[in-house]
Scaffold this motif. Structure first.
Motif, PDB file in Angstrom:
ATOM      1  N   LYS A  43      -2.956  -4.474  10.342  1.00 31.88           N
ATOM      2  CA  LYS A  43      -2.299  -4.457   9.039  1.00 31.88           C
ATOM      3  C   LYS A  43      -0.992  -3.670   9.062  1.00 31.88           C
ATOM      4  O   LYS A  43       0.050  -4.185   8.668  1.00 31.88           O
ATOM      5  CB  LYS A  43      -3.240  -3.902   7.987  1.00 31.88           C
ATOM      6  CG  LYS A  43      -4.486  -4.767   7.796  1.00 31.88           C
ATOM      7  CD  LYS A  43      -5.191  -4.449   6.524  1.00 31.88           C
ATOM      8  CE  LYS A  43      -6.446  -5.252   6.340  1.00 31.88           C
ATOM      9  NZ  LYS A  43      -6.262  -6.682   6.302  1.00 31.88           N
ATOM     10  N   CYS A  44      -1.056  -2.441   9.497  1.00 29.70           N
ATOM     11  CA  CYS A  44       0.129  -1.592   9.445  1.00 29.70           C
ATOM     12  C   CYS A  44       1.210  -2.052  10.423  1.00 29.70           C
ATOM     13  O   CYS A  44       2.386  -2.118  10.070  1.00 29.70           O
ATOM     14  CB  CYS A  44      -0.245  -0.140   9.696  1.00 29.70           C
ATOM     15  SG  CYS A  44      -1.366   0.536   8.446  1.00 29.70           S
ATOM     16  N   LYS A  47       2.777  -5.278   9.180  1.00 31.11           N
ATOM     17  CA  LYS A  47       3.553  -5.065   7.963  1.00 31.11           C
ATOM     18  C   LYS A  47       4.843  -4.292   8.246  1.00 31.11           C
ATOM     19  O   LYS A  47       5.887  -4.577   7.661  1.00 31.11           O
ATOM     20  CB  LYS A  47       2.717  -4.307   6.941  1.00 31.11           C
ATOM     21  CG  LYS A  47       3.458  -3.983   5.675  1.00 31.11           C
ATOM     22  CD  LYS A  47       2.607  -3.182   4.718  1.00 31.11           C
ATOM     23  CE  LYS A  47       3.432  -2.818   3.496  1.00 31.11           C
ATOM     24  NZ  LYS A  47       2.688  -2.045   2.534  1.00 31.11           N
ATOM     25  N   CYS A  48       4.753  -3.296   9.115  1.00 33.44           N
ATOM     26  CA  CYS A  48       5.852  -2.339   9.253  1.00 33.44           C
ATOM     27  C   CYS A  48       6.813  -2.612  10.402  1.00 33.44           C
ATOM     28  O   CYS A  48       7.976  -2.202  10.329  1.00 33.44           O
ATOM     29  CB  CYS A  48       5.281  -0.928   9.424  1.00 33.44           C
ATOM     30  SG  CYS A  48       4.333  -0.368   7.992  1.00 33.44           S
ATOM     31  N   CYS A  63       7.047   3.825   7.467  1.00 31.37           N
ATOM     32  CA  CYS A  63       6.159   2.791   6.941  1.00 31.37           C
ATOM     33  C   CYS A  63       4.778   2.893   7.591  1.00 31.37           C
ATOM     34  O   CYS A  63       3.759   2.842   6.897  1.00 31.37           O
ATOM     35  CB  CYS A  63       6.771   1.409   7.200  1.00 31.37           C
ATOM     36  SG  CYS A  63       5.765   0.021   6.607  1.00 31.37           S
ATOM     37  N   CYS A  67       1.346   3.761   5.637  1.00 35.89           N
ATOM     38  CA  CYS A  67       0.263   2.779   5.731  1.00 35.89           C
ATOM     39  C   CYS A  67      -1.031   3.444   6.218  1.00 35.89           C
ATOM     40  O   CYS A  67      -2.102   3.231   5.647  1.00 35.89           O
ATOM     41  CB  CYS A  67       0.675   1.640   6.666  1.00 35.89           C
ATOM     42  SG  CYS A  67      -0.520   0.294   6.793  1.00 35.89           S
ATOM     43  N   TYR A  71      -4.521   3.927   4.117  1.00 32.35           N
ATOM     44  CA  TYR A  71      -5.791   3.421   4.643  1.00 32.35           C
ATOM     45  C   TYR A  71      -6.824   4.544   4.705  1.00 32.35           C
ATOM     46  O   TYR A  71      -7.980   4.360   4.306  1.00 32.35           O
ATOM     47  CB  TYR A  71      -5.605   2.784   6.013  1.00 32.35           C
ATOM     48  CG  TYR A  71      -6.896   2.242   6.560  1.00 32.35           C
ATOM     49  CD1 TYR A  71      -7.464   1.090   6.041  1.00 32.35           C
ATOM     50  CD2 TYR A  71      -7.578   2.913   7.569  1.00 32.35           C
ATOM     51  CE1 TYR A  71      -8.664   0.602   6.524  1.00 32.35           C
ATOM     52  CE2 TYR A  71      -8.775   2.437   8.054  1.00 32.35           C
ATOM     53  CZ  TYR A  71      -9.312   1.278   7.529  1.00 32.35           C
ATOM     54  OH  TYR A  71     -10.514   0.808   8.003  1.00 32.35           O
TER      55      TYR A  71
END
Length: 87
Positions: A43-44, A47-48, A63, A67, A71
């Motif tokens: 996810k991180c 996304k980042c 970011c 993140c 979490y």
């Protein structure tokens, strides 16, 4: 042979309930850590990290940090809610 199996020779003592619980707790902690790392990566990172390279930019680094913090906060809230429901 897994960690709960005993040798066939019978020369070692049986595991106590406390020993089994400690082994189970260790395995659960390891599974949680692996899940955490997979979530952060999945996810991180996705996304980042907009331009993968040999180093992180300042915005990518912040970011990732935000993140991970979110979490960890979310899993803490969920854990508390689950444990409070049991009592």
């Amino acid at each position: 042979m897994d960690s709960f199996s005993s040798p066939s020779s019978g020369s070692s003592p049986q595991l106590s309930t406390d020993d089994i619980m400690a082994q189970l707790r260790t395995q659960l902690e390891q599974a949680y850590a692996e899940e955490f790392l997979e979530t952060v990566r999945g996810k991180c990172f996705d996304k980042c990290i907009t331009k993968p390279g040999s180093s992180l930019s300042g915005s990518e680094s912040s970011c990732i940090s935000r993140c991970i913090d979110r979490y960890m906060e979310a899993t803490g809230i969920i854990g508390k809610a689950l444990f409070n429901q049991r009592h």
